[in-house]
Design a protein around this motif. Structure first.
Motif, PDB file in Angstrom:
ATOM      1  N   ASN A   1      -1.364  -9.381 -46.457  1.00 51.98           N
ATOM      2  CA  ASN A   1      -0.691  -9.818 -47.683  1.00 51.98           C
ATOM      3  C   ASN A   1      -1.672 -10.444 -48.667  1.00 51.98           C
ATOM      4  O   ASN A   1      -1.522 -10.273 -49.886  1.00 51.98           O
ATOM      5  CB  ASN A   1       0.434 -10.798 -47.340  1.00 51.98           C
ATOM      6  CG  ASN A   1       1.611 -10.123 -46.666  1.00 51.98           C
ATOM      7  OD1 ASN A   1       1.889  -8.947 -46.919  1.00 51.98           O
ATOM      8  ND2 ASN A   1       2.315 -10.843 -45.807  1.00 51.98           N
TER       9      ASN A   1
ATOM     10  N   ARG B   1      -3.426  -7.660 -50.406  1.00 58.91           N
ATOM     11  CA  ARG B   1      -2.551  -7.063 -51.408  1.00 58.91           C
ATOM     12  C   ARG B   1      -2.459  -7.939 -52.658  1.00 58.91           C
ATOM     13  O   ARG B   1      -2.457  -7.432 -53.779  1.00 58.91           O
ATOM     14  CB  ARG B   1      -1.149  -6.857 -50.831  1.00 58.91           C
ATOM     15  CG  ARG B   1      -1.033  -5.765 -49.784  1.00 58.91           C
ATOM     16  CD  ARG B   1       0.428  -5.466 -49.497  1.00 58.91           C
ATOM     17  NE  ARG B   1       1.063  -4.845 -50.646  1.00 58.91           N
ATOM     18  CZ  ARG B   1       2.367  -4.908 -50.894  1.00 58.91           C
ATOM     19  NH1 ARG B   1       3.171  -5.592 -50.080  1.00 58.91           N
ATOM     20  NH2 ARG B   1       2.879  -4.298 -51.951  1.00 58.91           N
TER      21      ARG B   1
ATOM     22  N   ASP C   1      -2.341   0.225 -52.013  1.00 60.61           N
ATOM     23  CA  ASP C   1      -1.379  -0.876 -51.935  1.00 60.61           C
ATOM     24  C   ASP C   1      -0.130  -0.453 -51.173  1.00 60.61           C
ATOM     25  O   ASP C   1       0.411  -1.226 -50.375  1.00 60.61           O
ATOM     26  CB  ASP C   1      -1.011  -1.342 -53.346  1.00 60.61           C
ATOM     27  CG  ASP C   1      -0.001  -2.468 -53.325  1.00 60.61           C
ATOM     28  OD1 ASP C   1      -0.354  -3.571 -52.872  1.00 60.61           O
ATOM     29  OD2 ASP C   1       1.154  -2.242 -53.748  1.00 60.61           O
ATOM     30  N   ASP C   2       0.338   0.762 -51.393  1.00 63.09           N
ATOM     31  CA  ASP C   2       1.525   1.242 -50.684  1.00 63.09           C
ATOM     32  C   ASP C   2       1.268   1.331 -49.179  1.00 63.09           C
ATOM     33  O   ASP C   2       2.130   0.960 -48.375  1.00 63.09           O
ATOM     34  CB  ASP C   2       1.939   2.607 -51.228  1.00 63.09           C
ATOM     35  CG  ASP C   2       3.200   3.129 -50.565  1.00 63.09           C
ATOM     36  OD1 ASP C   2       4.243   2.446 -50.672  1.00 63.09           O
ATOM     37  OD2 ASP C   2       3.149   4.198 -49.936  1.00 63.09           O
TER      38      ASP C   2
ATOM     39  N   ARG D   1       1.280  -2.129 -47.791  1.00 67.65           N
ATOM     40  CA  ARG D   1       2.664  -2.611 -47.687  1.00 67.65           C
ATOM     41  C   ARG D   1       3.314  -2.094 -46.415  1.00 67.65           C
ATOM     42  O   ARG D   1       3.976  -2.856 -45.686  1.00 67.65           O
ATOM     43  CB  ARG D   1       3.460  -2.150 -48.913  1.00 67.65           C
ATOM     44  CG  ARG D   1       4.948  -2.510 -48.860  1.00 67.65           C
ATOM     45  CD  ARG D   1       5.725  -1.879 -49.998  1.00 67.65           C
ATOM     46  NE  ARG D   1       5.660  -0.412 -49.978  1.00 67.65           N
ATOM     47  CZ  ARG D   1       6.385   0.354 -49.181  1.00 67.65           C
ATOM     48  NH1 ARG D   1       7.233  -0.201 -48.308  1.00 67.65           N
ATOM     49  NH2 ARG D   1       6.286   1.668 -49.227  1.00 67.65           N
TER      50      ARG D   1
END
Length: 454
Positions: free
Chosen positions: A206, A209, A396-397, A400
């Motif tokens: 996290n 990100r 980023d995806d 996630r």
């Protein structure tokens, strides 16, 4: 090495008239091609050493095509880890075309978009996270965006991904050991330490990100629409932010009939400023379209700069615009601070002080404070955070999804078999970010966005 052993060539500098142009070659036939078309100014029997530059001419059929400098980079100490050369010729369409055509006639083929960087990736010089940062470096508009992209290129993201993957691999091994040897369950203390390590891994994903979001903000920026009724100084405000007279400013209401767009850098964040037509009762078709467009931008922009005339009382148009802006990210810019203040904002509206800024677009008073508030509004809660790295939307995806898998493994009621599968999936997503495991069509899509010479 790559399976495709063709030697490729391309112009790596922008097209058009310039002082110099760079033509790049990569592949096994590079030394031969250079020896056939390049005539050094001084006759030399020894081959050119790696990472040296020689002066001479590109010659075909005893005809000099151009005066050049040739730089040789021997494998594996090159960008692609292949034999490479760069020909520095005169800029301009004719010179670059002649030199490039000579390379093709002697065995090179025109490179595809991003093929040099793809070969660097396939040959193991850089991973996919670094390769994607190369493209962002080329497109960086601010020093902060460049710094975020360079951080990724130099391996900051890759090293953190590798450490995360090793941590997840180790955690998965603990879970699988418990499945294989059920009689040797973890003690309560070991189980707590295991969950703590899982939480640390999730926090690291996290955090990466979050830094990627800040890097993306530095790269993409935000859209800010300047709106307000006629003659409140919207165009003057645009000129003050730009430090130049971009928009026409007169005392005639409604001078701006269509949106004017410019981009400025506010503390490293690109801000696309849209100066819209003044809101008013319209008469002609052109004015009606301009006002409609202004309202459209107010709904679509990330931030609204609602300009009010501080030298006049609130009008009904002002009140309507303020009501329309209440549910949006908005800064209320009270302009004309160089004139006596007549504007009063009703206390019942409870507009936050942090969203109100008094300025004089004429004298420049308050513009620096407005830029500070605009930056704070753009970055939101990230204002006090430090660090930014470039992460593409794809990366980023995947991160996630990785975080979601770790969160699933953390659930108290998750069976060991399910936790092991979640951790396996988390590691797989990390591999896709770095390129250890990625589909050919994904690679083709990534590198198709590059320019031909990169």
């Amino acid at each position: 090495m790559t399976e495709d052993t063709d030697t490729i060539c391309a112009v790596s500098t922008p097209a058009g008239i310039a002082g110099i142009a760079i033509i790049r070659l990569s592949g096994p036939a590079t030394p031969r091609i250079i020896s056939e078309i390049f005539r050094p100014n001084r006759r030399r029997t020894a081959p050119q050493k790696s990472h040296t530059v020689r002066y001479g001419h590109i010659v075909e059929d005893d005809r000099i095509l151009d005066e050049v400098l040739v730089t040789r980079m021997a494998a594996p100490r090159s960008y692609t880890r292949e034999e490479m050369a760069e020909i520095g010729c005169h800029g301009g369409i004719a010179a670059t075309r002649q030199v490039l055509s000579a390379c093709v006639r002697h065995g090179a083929r025109p490179a595809r978009p991003g093929e040099f960087t793809m070969r660097a990736f396939l040959n193991g010089r850089i991973d996919l996270a670094q390769a994607e940062s190369v493209l962002q470096i080329v497109h960086s508009q601010t020093t902060e965006a460049l710094a975020a992209s360079v951080a990724a290129l130099t391996g900051q993201v890759s090293r953190r991904l590798a450490a995360l993957r090793e941590a997840i691999r180790s955690l998965r091994a603990v879970v699988e050991a418990g499945i294989e040897f059920p009689d040797e369950n973890l003690s309560q203390g070991d189980a707590s330490a295991f969950r703590l390590r899982l939480k640390e891994a999730l926090a690291q994903v996290n955090a990466l990100r979050d830094e990627g979001h800040r890097g993306r903000l530095c790269a993409d920026g935000v859209k800010a629409a300047i709106v307000g009724r006629v003659n409140v100084g919207k165009s003057s405000l645009l000129n003050a932010l730009l430090r130049e007279d971009r928009a026409l400013v007169t005392e005639i209401p409604g001078t701006t009939r269509d949106a004017i767009e410019e981009t400025i850098a506010v503390r490293g964040v690109p801000v696309r400023i849209i100066d819209t037509a003044g809101i008013r009762r319209v008469r002609g078709t052109v004015e009606r379209m301009g006002v409609r467009k202004a309202l459209w931008w107010m709904r679509r922009a990330d931030i609204t700069l609602l300009v009010l005339d501080g030298s006049r009382p609130l009008s009904e148009y002002d009140r309507r615009l303020i009501r329309a802006s209440r549910r949006r990210a908005c800064l209320y810019v009270v302009n004309k601070a160089d004139l006596p203040r007549k504007l009063r904002l009703p206390s019942a509206w409870r507009l936050p002080d942090g969203q109100i800024c008094e300025v004089s677009a004429l004298t420049g008073k308050g513009i620096a404070e407005l830029e500070e508030k605009l930056h704070a509004c753009a970055v939101g809660q990230n204002t006090a955070a430090s660090g930014a790295v470039f992460l593409s939307v794809r990366q980023d995806d995947l991160l996630r999804r990785c975080a979601e898998e770790i969160a699933e493994a953390l659930k108290e009621d998750a069976p060991d078999e399910c936790a092991a599968e979640h951790l396996k999936a988390a590691a797989r997503y990390l591999d896709e970010v770095s390129g250890k495991s990625v589909r050919a069509d994904v690679l083709a899509d990534i590198f198709s966005r590059f320019c031909v010479g990169k």
